[in-house]
Write an enzyme that holds these catalytic residues in place. Structure first.
Site, mmCIF file in Angstrom:
data_model
loop_
_atom_site.group_PDB
_atom_site.id
_atom_site.type_symbol
_atom_site.label_atom_id
_atom_site.label_comp_id
_atom_site.label_asym_id
_atom_site.label_seq_id
_atom_site.Cartn_x
_atom_site.Cartn_y
_atom_site.Cartn_z
ATOM 1 N N LYS A 141 16.497 21.540 -10.104
ATOM 2 C CA LYS A 141 15.844 20.286 -10.520
ATOM 3 C C LYS A 141 16.785 19.339 -11.249
ATOM 4 O O LYS A 141 17.666 19.738 -11.975
ATOM 5 C CB LYS A 141 14.651 20.589 -11.443
ATOM 6 C CG LYS A 141 13.485 21.229 -10.742
ATOM 7 C CD LYS A 141 12.740 20.288 -9.820
ATOM 8 C CE LYS A 141 11.874 19.330 -10.571
ATOM 9 N NZ LYS A 141 10.543 19.836 -10.856
ATOM 10 N N SER B 210 15.631 21.560 -15.338
ATOM 11 C CA SER B 210 14.418 22.327 -15.604
ATOM 12 C C SER B 210 14.825 23.683 -16.149
ATOM 13 O O SER B 210 15.837 24.251 -15.722
ATOM 14 C CB SER B 210 13.631 22.499 -14.301
ATOM 15 O OG SER B 210 12.825 23.651 -14.379
ATOM 16 N N HIS C 19 0.833 -1.215 0.000
ATOM 17 C CA HIS C 19 0.000 0.000 0.000
ATOM 18 C C HIS C 19 0.864 1.260 0.000
ATOM 19 O O HIS C 19 0.417 2.317 0.433
ATOM 20 C CB HIS C 19 -0.950 0.039 1.204
ATOM 21 C CG HIS C 19 -1.705 -1.233 1.430
ATOM 22 N ND1 HIS C 19 -2.956 -1.486 0.921
ATOM 23 C CD2 HIS C 19 -1.344 -2.377 2.089
ATOM 24 C CE1 HIS C 19 -3.353 -2.701 1.268
ATOM 25 N NE2 HIS C 19 -2.386 -3.272 1.968
#
Ligand code: ARG
Length: 472
Positions: free
Chosen positions: A296, A290, A169
């Protein structure tokens, strides 16, 4: 609008190959929708190989003369050279690769070229060529998958003892090792290779000689062409031979399943590379920056592998729907079989190469993974198992006691390991000091020593086995 002026009525425009009964040539738009040369030129090598096998058989059985057989063989060789040297002029008005090659053969060797199509139709021709193409694609796919498995197995060996959280999960469940996690994908890819091998076995029968749909009145030798082309046998039913594409569907099915496997690994790489996880970093070669956020470092290659499963699944549904409800035998619908297969093969080659690079070059932050492996009471099952083993509690009761201990630890904002013996005994008086021997991540890992389990020793064994099963 396209220029539709060349509709009909111009005798000169009729196809030289099938235009005998036509007064006029096709409308431009008809030519455009009908032509497959834009994509089926990729079948040229298979088409030439199958034509050579057919011509040799026609000569051997006396259906054509030896001289014609030799001229055809030589002419086909010259055409292969032209195509490979980029000198071949592919013509849309000749529809497909089969007619482009046959027409060029006529230019090169004259009348003998017209004898090649004896006892054959484009229907069995294309089915043969396409089977040969998919057969090669399966062999290439297998080699690429083996390379990816090798990269995964190498990294699994290196990280046989590296702890990380195992999730269910996407919640911390129990500690596992990174090596164990990577070997899970080795198994999946092994089954993908198994599916490819199965597909290859069923695919490897020759449609050649089924002719248009009913067989032929010429005394052909189908076993001879089948064996020359490496097929195990001629297909038993001429209608089936020209009309089924289940081999392409099997290829697309296994491609789609493989795409799903690759997308799951890709997704994990994306997660592991995200800053909240920060378990892994992709090398510069597999990252992009980015244009606006200088900090990034995006795992674009993994994201694209994740996305490309969409195209692979789409290709399977496209051909499933094309084939569904088609009456026997050949229908032009089936010309639409090639693009999904070609594209899926290309997509997979790219994705597997990218994935192999990412797996081989990723760096992992073992400390960070280990720290997380112990979070979220990930060793609670070990505590419950200890109560069963040492104190003979039924598992359900042990589960309940452990739940109460987790709650206590939560209240005190400490880990299970950090609870004192007194704290523990306040929940279950029979707990003794030795419980602390099962609560660390290392202990939890080491204890999962069942076959197929995550204990580092087992993982090393599994690595050695995987090398034998998949790489030898
Ligand atoms: N280009 C065609 C295809 O890929 C070849 C077979 C054409 N057969 C026919 N009966 N028109 O399906």
């Amino acid at each position: 609008m396209a220029d539709n002026s060349k509709k009909s009525g111009t005798h000169s425009g009729a196809s030289k190959i099938w235009g005998g009964r036509f007064a006029g040539g096709p409308a431009d738009i008809m030519q455009k929708i009908n032509a497959s040369i834009g994509f089926d030129r990729r079948l040229y090598a298979q088409d030439i190989a199958a034509s050579k096998a057919h011509a040799a058989m026609l000569a051997k059985t006396g259906i054509i003369s030896d001289d014609d057989g030799k001229a055809i063989e030589k002419g086909l060789g010259a055409i292969a050279d032209e195509i490979e040297n980029g000198e071949f002029d592919f013509k849309q008005e000749l529809e497909d690769i089969h007619m482009n090659i046959e027409s060029r053969l006529g230019e090169l060797i004259g009348d003998a070229a017209g004898r090649l199509h004896t006892a054959r139709s484009r229907n069995d021709q294309v089915a043969t060529d396409f089977r040969l193409w998919v057969r090669e694609a399966l062999v290439d796919l297998d080699a690429a998958l083996k390379g990816l498995q090798a990269a995964l197995i190498d990294r699994a060996q290196e990280h046989a003892g590296t702890a990380m959280p195992g999730f269910t999960h996407l919640q911390s469940a129990q500690p596992v090792t990174l090596g164990h996690h990577l070997l899970a994908y080795v198994e999946m890819l092994g089954r993908d290779r198994g599916r490819a091998a199965d597909c290859l076995i069923r695919l490897n029968e020759s449609p050649l000689g089924a002719a248009a749909l009913a067989g032929t009145s010429f005394p052909i030798d189908r076993a001879m062409t089948a064996s020359a082309l490496g097929f195990n046998r001629p297909m038993a039913n001429s209608l089936d031979a020209v009309s089924d594409r289940d081999f392409a569907l099997e290829f697309l099915s296994l491609a789609a399943i493989l795409g799903v496997h690759l997308s799951r690994l890709a997704e994990e790489i994306v997660l592991w590379c995200s800053s909240p996880f920060a378990y892994a970093q992709m090398p510069d070669g597999f990252s992009t920056g980015s244009s606006i956020m200088p900090q990034k470092r995006n795992p674009d290659a993994a994201e694209l592998v994740r996305a490309k499963a969409g195209g692979l699944i789409g290709a399977l549904s496209a051909l499933m729907v094309v084939m569904k409800g088609l009456p026997l035998a050949y229908g032009k619908d089936m010309q639409e079989d090639k693009v999904p297969v070609f594209e899926s093969a290309d997509t997979l080659a790219l994705c597997i190469a990218a994935m192999t690079g990412m797996v081989a070059e990723a760096s992992f932050d073992a400390d960070r993974m280990k720290a997380d492996a112990g979070k979220g009471y990930a060793t609670a099952t070990d505590l419950a198992d200890w109560l069963v083993r040492e104190k003979d509690l039924p598992f359900r009761e042990a589960h309940h006691v452990t739940g109460a201990l987790v709650k206590l630890a939560e209240e005190k904002t400490v880990s299970l390991e950090q609870l004192s013996l007194e704290d523990m005994q306040s929940v279950s008086p029979e707990i003794t000091e030795s419980v602390f021997g099962v609560l660390s991540v290392e202990d939890a890992l080491k204890s999962r020593d069942s076959f197929g389990g995550t204990a580092p020793g087992r993982v090393l064994e599994a690595v050695a086995e995987a090398r034998k099963r998949f790489l030898d």
